[in-house]
Scaffold this motif. Structure first.
Motif, PDB file in Angstrom:
ATOM      1  N   ARG A 281       0.651  -1.215   0.185  1.00  0.00           N
ATOM      2  CA  ARG A 281       0.026   0.012  -0.030  1.00  0.00           C
ATOM      3  C   ARG A 281       0.781   1.135   0.050  1.00  0.00           C
ATOM      4  O   ARG A 281       0.678   2.181  -0.602  1.00  0.00           O
ATOM      5  N   VAL A 282       1.901   1.269   0.730  1.00  0.00           N
ATOM      6  CA  VAL A 282       2.935   2.424   0.733  1.00  0.00           C
ATOM      7  C   VAL A 282       3.431   2.509  -0.633  1.00  0.00           C
ATOM      8  O   VAL A 282       3.605   3.762  -1.057  1.00  0.00           O
ATOM      9  N   ASP A 283       3.863   1.421  -1.393  1.00  0.00           N
ATOM     10  CA  ASP A 283       4.600   1.621  -2.586  1.00  0.00           C
ATOM     11  C   ASP A 283       3.381   2.224  -3.595  1.00  0.00           C
ATOM     12  O   ASP A 283       3.910   3.060  -4.459  1.00  0.00           O
ATOM     13  N   ALA A 284       2.218   1.807  -3.314  1.00  0.00           N
ATOM     14  CA  ALA A 284       1.203   2.239  -4.434  1.00  0.00           C
ATOM     15  C   ALA A 284       0.769   3.765  -3.874  1.00  0.00           C
ATOM     16  O   ALA A 284       0.669   4.636  -5.030  1.00  0.00           O
ATOM     17  N   ALA A 285       0.977   4.173  -2.899  1.00  0.00           N
ATOM     18  CA  ALA A 285       0.508   5.499  -2.447  1.00  0.00           C
ATOM     19  C   ALA A 285       1.800   6.319  -3.042  1.00  0.00           C
ATOM     20  O   ALA A 285       1.501   7.409  -3.470  1.00  0.00           O
ATOM     21  N   GLU A 286       2.946   6.025  -2.768  1.00  0.00           N
ATOM     22  CA  GLU A 286       4.089   6.830  -3.418  1.00  0.00           C
ATOM     23  C   GLU A 286       4.182   6.720  -4.930  1.00  0.00           C
ATOM     24  O   GLU A 286       4.372   7.825  -5.504  1.00  0.00           O
ATOM     25  N   ALA A 287       3.615   5.608  -5.600  1.00  0.00           N
ATOM     26  CA  ALA A 287       3.588   5.733  -7.151  1.00  0.00           C
ATOM     27  C   ALA A 287       2.444   6.780  -7.385  1.00  0.00           C
ATOM     28  O   ALA A 287       2.542   7.721  -8.466  1.00  0.00           O
ATOM     29  N   ALA A 288       1.103   6.723  -6.667  1.00  0.00           N
ATOM     30  CA  ALA A 288       0.282   7.481  -7.009  1.00  0.00           C
ATOM     31  C   ALA A 288       0.724   8.994  -6.845  1.00  0.00           C
ATOM     32  O   ALA A 288       0.276  10.114  -7.720  1.00  0.00           O
ATOM     33  N   SER A 289       1.486   9.110  -5.808  1.00  0.00           N
ATOM     34  CA  SER A 289       1.918  10.510  -5.214  1.00  0.00           C
ATOM     35  C   SER A 289       2.703  11.046  -6.527  1.00  0.00           C
ATOM     36  O   SER A 289       2.821  12.246  -6.838  1.00  0.00           O
ATOM     37  N   ARG A 290       3.715  10.083  -7.053  1.00  0.00           N
ATOM     38  CA  ARG A 290       4.501  10.604  -8.187  1.00  0.00           C
ATOM     39  C   ARG A 290       3.894  10.855  -9.356  1.00  0.00           C
ATOM     40  O   ARG A 290       4.037  12.098  -9.995  1.00  0.00           O
ATOM     41  N   GLU A 291       2.730  10.046  -9.644  1.00  0.00           N
ATOM     42  CA  GLU A 291       1.863  10.447 -10.661  1.00  0.00           C
ATOM     43  C   GLU A 291       1.249  12.062 -10.593  1.00  0.00           C
ATOM     44  O   GLU A 291       1.295  12.723 -11.430  1.00  0.00           O
ATOM     45  N   VAL A 292       0.652  12.119  -9.424  1.00  0.00           N
ATOM     46  CA  VAL A 292      -0.106  13.376  -9.257  1.00  0.00           C
ATOM     47  C   VAL A 292       1.075  14.446  -9.338  1.00  0.00           C
ATOM     48  O   VAL A 292       0.676  15.750  -9.844  1.00  0.00           O
ATOM     49  N   LEU A 294       3.585  14.332 -11.359  1.00  0.00           N
ATOM     50  CA  LEU A 294       4.112  14.975 -12.681  1.00  0.00           C
ATOM     51  C   LEU A 294       3.000  15.568 -13.449  1.00  0.00           C
ATOM     52  O   LEU A 294       3.093  16.166 -14.198  1.00  0.00           O
ATOM     53  N   ILE A 295       1.593  15.135 -13.247  1.00  0.00           N
ATOM     54  CA  ILE A 295       0.420  15.553 -13.509  1.00  0.00           C
ATOM     55  C   ILE A 295       0.672  17.214 -13.322  1.00  0.00           C
ATOM     56  O   ILE A 295       0.186  18.145 -14.211  1.00  0.00           O
ATOM     57  N   ALA A 296       0.781  17.516 -11.947  1.00  0.00           N
ATOM     58  CA  ALA A 296       0.982  18.793 -11.542  1.00  0.00           C
ATOM     59  C   ALA A 296       2.293  19.579 -12.299  1.00  0.00           C
ATOM     60  O   ALA A 296       1.815  20.774 -12.657  1.00  0.00           O
ATOM     61  N   LEU A 297       3.465  19.084 -12.387  1.00  0.00           N
ATOM     62  CA  LEU A 297       4.328  19.513 -12.983  1.00  0.00           C
ATOM     63  C   LEU A 297       4.096  19.894 -14.588  1.00  0.00           C
ATOM     64  O   LEU A 297       4.301  20.846 -15.112  1.00  0.00           O
ATOM     65  N   ALA A 298       3.316  18.877 -15.207  1.00  0.00           N
ATOM     66  CA  ALA A 298       2.880  19.199 -16.680  1.00  0.00           C
ATOM     67  C   ALA A 298       1.965  20.263 -16.798  1.00  0.00           C
ATOM     68  O   ALA A 298       2.164  21.201 -17.703  1.00  0.00           O
ATOM     69  N   ARG A 299       0.922  20.342 -15.843  1.00  0.00           N
ATOM     70  CA  ARG A 299       0.228  21.564 -15.809  1.00  0.00           C
ATOM     71  C   ARG A 299       0.824  23.008 -15.713  1.00  0.00           C
ATOM     72  O   ARG A 299       0.456  23.913 -16.324  1.00  0.00           O
TER      73      ARG A 299
END
Length: 317
Positions: A281-292, A294-299
């Motif tokens: 769950r921690v790994d998944a949360a970290e992956a999701a956090s990285r995706e968020v 990246l999306i914020a950086l792209a915006r």
């Protein structure tokens, strides 16, 4: 032949005359004087031992005996040899490299006299670090041994040895119940004896630093401590545990231990499964956090680009 003295002091030594001289003077410095010292020379050169004793003959006043062993069966066999040569009501083991405060015997004997329900007493012990420099013994540091110790309990002792022979005085009568020292233990024999002592009797504690356990961590050969033999201690730690486990199973059977072993194994496996799930769950949360992220950086880059082109368009008018 047994010798008199209210306290029997067993001093084990082997080819360490510098340290032995200090130990002899240490015993002679005790304010309590009703003792008899038995020096067990465990296959060491007898001449230096005899010479050191002879130099102090007047001060010993007949309160010393020397046993020169020509064959060695180990450290605890040497202790048992000393026991067989004495008959004092109280017993203590004083190795040739350790020391006492001058009030050690007076305090511990007084404590046991005042507490007949206790079979032994332990004092607070200080570890003294030292080095051998030619004919000199140089202290390089000191610190308390188990500074948090406030009571002597079997529950503590089951985990690890919480006191050493130099800090213990006990009643000889305990040997009738728990036996003598186990000679098959090259090291950790004191811990085994302490476990058997605490299993059968109450042991008192004197919260005063009256015993000094000297250690030379970098020393080799005759100058080293048994505590520095880490591999031996690990092996004999397991042997002591196995000996006491066998004693327990012989008296009580293995049923309860088998049940507890299975129960603890199941609990640990369940704990590992929960930890694995949590890690996923921690790994998944970290992956999701990285995706968020990246999306914020792209915006942010998109808005910066729009602002840049809008600014250029305005400048061109």
């Amino acid at each position: 032949m047994s010798v008199p003295g209210r306290v029997s002091i067993i001093l084990r030594t082997k080819n360490r005359p510098r340290l032995l001289a200090r130990a002899l003077d240490d015993v002679l410095a005790q304010t309590f004087t009703d003792w008899h010292l038995v020096i067990v020379n465990d296959v060491g050169d007898p001449a230096p031992v005899d010479a050191l004793v002879a130099e102090r003959d007047a001060r010993f006043s007949g309160r010393v005996s020397v046993v020169h062993r020509t064959a060695s069966a180990g450290m605890e066999d040497a202790t048992n040899t000393g026991l067989a040569q004495t008959e004092g009501a109280y017993v203590c083991v004083h190795d040739d490299d350790d020391t006492w405060d001058p009030e050690f015997l007076a305090t511990t004997v007084g404590h046991l006299d005042a507490h007949p329900g206790q079979a032994a007493v332990v004092t607070r012990t200080i570890i003294v670090l030292e080095e051998l420099d030619g004919d000199r013994v140089v202290e390089v540091g000191r610190h308390p041994f188990w500074a948090d110790l406030t009571d002597v309990t079997l529950s503590d002792l089951l985990r690890i040895n919480r006191f050493v022979p130099i800090g213990l005085l006990y009643r000889r009568a305990v040997h009738a119940t728990i036996g003598t020292y186990r000679e098959e233990l090259a090291v950790a024999g004191d811990w085994d004896f302490h476990l058997r002592l605490l299993s059968a009797y109450a042991v008192g504690f004197v919260d005063r630093p009256l015993a000094f356990w000297h250690q030379r961590p970098g020393a080799a050969g005759a100058a080293c401590n048994s505590i520095t033999q880490d591999a031996d201690h690990a092996r004999f730690d397991l042997l002591v545990r196995d000996l006491h486990l066998r004693d327990y199973v012989e008296r009580n059977g293995a049923g309860g231990l088998l049940y507890l072993t299975r129960l603890l194994t199941d609990e640990f496996e369940a704990l590992h499964r929960r930890l694995d799930t949590l890690q996923e769950r921690v790994d998944a949360a970290e992956a999701a956090s990285r995706e968020v992220g990246l999306i914020a950086l792209a915006r942010r880059k998109y808005h910066l680009a729009r602002h840049h082109w809008a600014t250029r368009k305005q400048s061109r008018g």
